[in-house]
Design a protein around this motif. Structure first.
Motif, short mmCIF file in Angstrom:
data_model
loop_
_atom_site.label_atom_id
_atom_site.label_comp_id
_atom_site.label_asym_id
_atom_site.label_seq_id
_atom_site.Cartn_x
_atom_site.Cartn_y
_atom_site.Cartn_z
N ASP A 11 72.33 17.62 -24.77
CA ASP A 11 72.89 16.54 -23.95
C ASP A 11 71.86 15.99 -22.96
O ASP A 11 71.81 14.78 -22.70
CB ASP A 11 74.12 17.03 -23.19
CG ASP A 11 75.29 17.34 -24.12
OD1 ASP A 11 75.28 16.88 -25.28
OD2 ASP A 11 76.21 18.06 -23.68
N LEU A 12 71.04 16.89 -22.39
CA LEU A 12 70.05 16.48 -21.39
C LEU A 12 68.71 16.08 -22.00
O LEU A 12 67.80 15.67 -21.28
CB LEU A 12 69.82 17.63 -20.39
CG LEU A 12 71.01 18.02 -19.50
CD1 LEU A 12 70.69 19.25 -18.67
CD2 LEU A 12 71.41 16.85 -18.59
N LYS A 13 68.62 16.23 -23.33
CA LYS A 13 67.39 15.87 -24.05
C LYS A 13 66.17 16.59 -23.46
O LYS A 13 65.19 15.97 -23.03
CB LYS A 13 67.18 14.35 -24.05
CG LYS A 13 68.28 13.56 -24.75
CD LYS A 13 68.01 12.08 -24.71
CE LYS A 13 69.03 11.31 -25.54
NZ LYS A 13 70.43 11.55 -25.14
N LEU A 14 66.25 17.90 -23.42
CA LEU A 14 65.23 18.73 -22.79
C LEU A 14 64.18 19.17 -23.81
O LEU A 14 64.36 20.16 -24.53
CB LEU A 14 65.88 19.94 -22.12
CG LEU A 14 66.90 19.65 -21.02
CD1 LEU A 14 67.52 20.94 -20.50
CD2 LEU A 14 66.25 18.88 -19.87
N ASP A 15 63.06 18.48 -23.83
CA ASP A 15 61.95 18.87 -24.71
C ASP A 15 61.15 20.02 -24.12
O ASP A 15 60.31 20.61 -24.82
CB ASP A 15 61.02 17.68 -24.94
CG ASP A 15 61.69 16.56 -25.73
OD1 ASP A 15 62.59 16.87 -26.53
OD2 ASP A 15 61.31 15.38 -25.53
N ASN A 16 61.39 20.34 -22.85
CA ASN A 16 60.66 21.41 -22.18
C ASN A 16 61.42 22.73 -22.20
O ASN A 16 61.14 23.64 -21.42
CB ASN A 16 60.31 21.02 -20.74
CG ASN A 16 61.56 20.68 -19.92
OD1 ASN A 16 62.64 20.44 -20.46
ND2 ASN A 16 61.41 20.62 -18.61
N VAL A 17 62.39 22.83 -23.10
CA VAL A 17 63.20 24.05 -23.25
C VAL A 17 63.24 24.42 -24.73
O VAL A 17 63.41 23.56 -25.59
CB VAL A 17 64.64 23.84 -22.74
CG1 VAL A 17 65.50 25.06 -23.05
CG2 VAL A 17 64.63 23.55 -21.24
N SER A 18 63.07 25.72 -25.02
CA SER A 18 63.21 26.18 -26.40
C SER A 18 63.97 27.50 -26.42
O SER A 18 63.91 28.28 -25.46
CB SER A 18 61.85 26.34 -27.08
OG SER A 18 61.03 27.23 -26.38
N PHE A 19 64.67 27.73 -27.52
CA PHE A 19 65.48 28.94 -27.69
C PHE A 19 64.99 29.70 -28.92
O PHE A 19 64.69 29.10 -29.96
CB PHE A 19 66.95 28.59 -27.88
CG PHE A 19 67.64 28.15 -26.62
CD1 PHE A 19 68.40 29.06 -25.87
CD2 PHE A 19 67.55 26.84 -26.17
CE1 PHE A 19 69.03 28.66 -24.71
CE2 PHE A 19 68.18 26.43 -25.01
CZ PHE A 19 68.93 27.34 -24.28
N GLN A 20 64.94 31.01 -28.80
CA GLN A 20 64.63 31.89 -29.92
C GLN A 20 65.70 32.97 -30.02
O GLN A 20 66.33 33.31 -29.03
CB GLN A 20 63.25 32.54 -29.73
CG GLN A 20 62.11 31.55 -29.62
CD GLN A 20 61.84 30.79 -30.90
OE1 GLN A 20 62.20 31.25 -32.00
NE2 GLN A 20 61.19 29.64 -30.78
N LYS A 21 65.87 33.49 -31.22
CA LYS A 21 66.85 34.55 -31.43
C LYS A 21 66.42 35.84 -30.76
O LYS A 21 65.27 36.02 -30.38
CB LYS A 21 67.05 34.78 -32.93
CG LYS A 21 67.68 33.62 -33.67
CD LYS A 21 67.87 33.94 -35.14
CE LYS A 21 68.50 32.77 -35.89
NZ LYS A 21 68.66 33.09 -37.34
N SER A 22 67.37 36.75 -30.63
CA SER A 22 67.08 38.08 -30.10
C SER A 22 66.03 38.76 -30.96
O SER A 22 66.02 38.60 -32.19
CB SER A 22 68.37 38.90 -30.07
OG SER A 22 68.14 40.17 -29.52
N VAL A 23 65.14 39.50 -30.32
CA VAL A 23 64.07 40.18 -31.04
C VAL A 23 64.14 41.68 -30.76
O VAL A 23 64.72 42.11 -29.76
CB VAL A 23 62.68 39.64 -30.61
CG1 VAL A 23 62.57 38.16 -30.90
CG2 VAL A 23 62.41 39.93 -29.14
N PRO A 24 63.55 42.51 -31.62
CA PRO A 24 63.52 43.95 -31.36
C PRO A 24 62.73 44.26 -30.09
O PRO A 24 61.83 43.51 -29.69
CB PRO A 24 62.81 44.52 -32.60
CG PRO A 24 62.89 43.45 -33.63
CD PRO A 24 62.92 42.16 -32.90
N VAL A 25 63.06 45.39 -29.46
CA VAL A 25 62.35 45.79 -28.25
C VAL A 25 60.86 45.89 -28.51
O VAL A 25 60.05 45.55 -27.64
CB VAL A 25 62.90 47.14 -27.75
CG1 VAL A 25 62.06 47.66 -26.58
CG2 VAL A 25 64.35 47.01 -27.33
#
Length: 405
Positions: free
Chosen positions: A276-290
């Motif tokens: 909604d905010l059109k945030l190109d400076n934000v990214s999401f990644q899935k959970s990763v192993p410790v």
């Protein structure tokens, strides 16, 4: 010494209780102690039991050298409070089978929340003729009431009665923070029956390392000043405030990037907010192993540790602070109280007022503008601090002093 740990959560799940139990168990076994873990089948945070455990009621396994008894749980990632309560009670009762399967013990250490597994821990201590140590990481039901999760007055009353019963019957109470320890003393527990069992970090695994160039390229972080949030994306973190900060900075400071790594109940809402905010400076990644977390910190300039603006959290010490500092990654803590004092007094990051978007924005800019020498000072101070106070070796030393009495 023969020790049983009873906890609803354990690896391969990722989170503070899981990591604490795993690391403490490994350290105790390395020192020659006899340890067994009684836990549920993996299910957190997505509420899905892995295929290899589905259709089973109980399974015994050796997990990375740790004897583990797993029993059935009704998984409930979302939905009503009553569904979550059903999930809690399903393990409370199924865990009795693991108790019967486990060896004799000198001490049973039971982790709360959920509070109800304390019932299992107390009865198990009687069956095993063992000392009952109640490890309280969060004050329940008080925290659930303040977060608005629990509203039924009759149930709150019953839960409070159970809470006080378990505190009274525990031989000793181990607490995650000083604030919780003070709460126990205020509610009648003798000070010498309360001790600190904080979150910590494996300072050998979580050590400074060069930036992982492959990960920088894969996640398109090259040339960015990265502020990373790692862990469960839940209501308590107030992560929407961080996206509002990103919105403030997307045009004026395009080199500042916000990285979110993990899963949780709020992730879908955050992804929608990013869109909604059109945030190109934000990214999401899935959970990763410790095991991958040191690489995550290597590509992160700062670690974000935000909480909602609630008095409840003034006594909190979020576990994600310590792995970050151990890798030399300074922390931006958005909160007040105990953890804020640790960050400020040890000069290993910065503190912003919780959910205060303008103040967080200001602190992000100031940290991003630090000189290399200033950054190195923050990094080295943080690493020295956790080695001195929060390595698992130090924490296990303190634990053994308490339970070998």
């Amino acid at each position: 010494m023969r020790i049983i740990f009873l906890s609803q959560q354990f690896p391969p799940e990722v989170g503070a209780p899981q990591i604490r139990l795993y690391e403490v168990s490994r350290e105790l076994i390395a020192r020659g102690h006899d340890v067994e873990v009684l836990t549920a089948f993996p299910h957190h945070p997505m509420g899905v039991i892995p295929e290899e455990y589905q259709g089973k009621f109980y399974q015994y396994e050796i997990y990375d050298g740790i004897p583990v008894h797993r029993s059935w749980i009704y998984p409930s990632p979302k939905g009503s409070f009553w569904r979550r309560l059903t999930s809690y009670f399903s393990f409370t009762f199924s865990a009795f089978y693991s108790v019967l399967k486990a060896k004799p013990a000198d001490v049973i250490v039971c982790t709360s929340p959920p509070l109800f597994v304390g019932i299992t821990g107390y009865i198990a201590s009687k069956l095993k003729r063992a000392k009952f140590v109640f490890n309280v990481a969060d004050i329940w039901p008080e925290s659930a009431v303040k977060l608005g999760i629990l509203t039924n007055k009759s149930f709150i009353k019953l839960a409070t009665v159970l809470e006080q019963f378990l505190y009274k019957k525990a031989w000793k109470i181990a607490t995650a923070t000083e604030g919780i320890a003070d709460y126990m003393v205020e509610h009648g527990k003798k000070r010498d029956r309360v001790f600190l069992l904080p979150n910590g970090v494996n300072t050998d695994t979580f050590a400074p390392m060069p930036k992982d160039q492959e990960l920088l390229k894969e996640w398109n972080l090259e040339g960015k000043k990265v502020f990373a949030y790692t862990g469960t994306m839940g209501y308590a973190q107030g992560l929407d405030s961080i996206l509002k900060v990103a919105n403030n900075l997307k045009d004026s400071h395009p080199h500042i990037h916000f990285l979110f790594v993990g899963d949780g109940q709020e992730k879908e809402m955050l992804l929608q907010m990013k869109s909604d905010l059109k945030l190109d400076n934000v990214s999401f990644q899935k959970s990763v192993p410790v095991s991958m977390m040191p690489k995550i910190f290597s590509v992160s300039d700062f670690s974000l540790v935000p909480l909602k603006n609630l008095d409840l959290f003034k006594g909190a010490r979020p576990s994600k602070i310590f792995p970050a500092l151990s890798t030399g990654t300074p922390v931006l803590y958005c909160g007040e109280g105990e953890a804020a004092q640790l960050i400020e007094s040890n000069r290993c990051g910065a503190v912003a007022r919780p959910e205060d978007v303008e103040h967080i924005t200001q602190q992000v800019i100031e940290l991003a503008n630090k000189s290399e020498a200033e950054y190195d000072d923050l990094s080295e101070s943080g690493r020295d601090f956790v080695i001195r106070e929060f390595s698992w070796k130090k924490i296990v030393d303190d634990l053994l002093i308490e339970i070998q009495e």
